[in-house]
Design a protein around this motif. Structure first.
Motif, PDB file in Angstrom:
ATOM      1  N   GLY A  39       0.808  -1.215   0.000  1.00 24.97           N
ATOM      2  CA  GLY A  39       0.000   0.000   0.000  1.00 24.97           C
ATOM      3  C   GLY A  39       0.835   1.256   0.000  1.00 24.97           C
ATOM      4  O   GLY A  39       0.521   2.240  -0.672  1.00 24.97           O
ATOM      5  N   TRP A  40       1.922   1.235   0.746  1.00 34.77           N
ATOM      6  CA  TRP A  40       2.810   2.402   0.796  1.00 34.77           C
ATOM      7  C   TRP A  40       3.459   2.632  -0.559  1.00 34.77           C
ATOM      8  O   TRP A  40       3.536   3.751  -1.042  1.00 34.77           O
ATOM      9  CB  TRP A  40       3.863   2.174   1.868  1.00 34.77           C
ATOM     10  N   ARG A  41       3.947   1.551  -1.198  1.00 32.45           N
ATOM     11  CA  ARG A  41       4.632   1.694  -2.488  1.00 32.45           C
ATOM     12  C   ARG A  41       3.695   2.101  -3.603  1.00 32.45           C
ATOM     13  O   ARG A  41       4.074   2.846  -4.493  1.00 32.45           O
ATOM     14  CB  ARG A  41       5.326   0.391  -2.852  1.00 32.45           C
ATOM     15  N   LYS A  42       2.470   1.608  -3.593  1.00 32.88           N
ATOM     16  CA  LYS A  42       1.516   1.945  -4.653  1.00 32.88           C
ATOM     17  C   LYS A  42       0.800   3.258  -4.390  1.00 32.88           C
ATOM     18  O   LYS A  42       0.049   3.725  -5.223  1.00 32.88           O
ATOM     19  CB  LYS A  42       0.509   0.819  -4.828  1.00 32.88           C
ATOM     20  N   GLY A  43       1.003   3.843  -3.217  1.00 31.11           N
ATOM     21  CA  GLY A  43       0.399   5.137  -2.917  1.00 31.11           C
ATOM     22  C   GLY A  43      -1.030   5.047  -2.438  1.00 31.11           C
ATOM     23  O   GLY A  43      -1.772   6.009  -2.538  1.00 31.11           O
ATOM     24  N   TRP A  44      -1.457   3.894  -1.908  1.00 24.63           N
ATOM     25  CA  TRP A  44      -2.821   3.784  -1.386  1.00 24.63           C
ATOM     26  C   TRP A  44      -2.982   4.654  -0.155  1.00 24.63           C
ATOM     27  O   TRP A  44      -4.046   5.175   0.109  1.00 24.63           O
ATOM     28  CB  TRP A  44      -3.162   2.343  -1.045  1.00 24.63           C
ATOM     29  N   TRP A  45      -1.932   4.811   0.640  1.00 21.43           N
ATOM     30  CA  TRP A  45      -1.921   5.718   1.774  1.00 21.43           C
ATOM     31  C   TRP A  45      -0.486   6.155   2.008  1.00 21.43           C
ATOM     32  O   TRP A  45       0.429   5.645   1.404  1.00 21.43           O
ATOM     33  CB  TRP A  45      -2.542   5.096   3.029  1.00 21.43           C
TER      34      TRP A  45
END
Length: 97
Positions: A39-45
């Motif tokens: 999630g951090w790498r894909k920019g989800w949050w």
């Protein structure tokens, strides 16, 4: 207290499911950490990376945004005069030349 523990089937001398539970908890926490990293790498949050919401001429998705950025870069390099830059920007933004 030991007598009560021996009488209850879960805590008795039999092994049962007791070795499985630590493994399940370990896999659960590995999955949670993997989801957080993904999630951090894909920019989800987390902090937003990449281009900001607006550039010099408008939103990033607008058709004239890249043209305005190119004009701004050419103006910054000194390839065009003030009058030429403002004239072309007004044409891009829909104004009269």
């Amino acid at each position: 207290m030991n007598t009560i523990a021996l009488l209850v089937p879960h805590w008795g001398p039999g092994v049962g499911f007791s070795p499985i539970f630590p493994a399940v908890w370990g896999l659960f926490w590995i999955a949670v950490i993997a989801l957080a990293v993904t999630g951090w790498r894909k920019g989800w949050w987390g902090p937003r990376r990449g281009p900001s919401a607006h550039t010099a001429g408008g939103p990033v998705g607008s058709p004239t945004a890249s043209a305005e950025q190119i004009l701004a870069e050419r103006y910054a390099r000194g390839e065009m005069s003030d009058d030429e830059y403002f004239e072309k920007m007004s044409v891009l933004r829909g104004g009269a030349a």
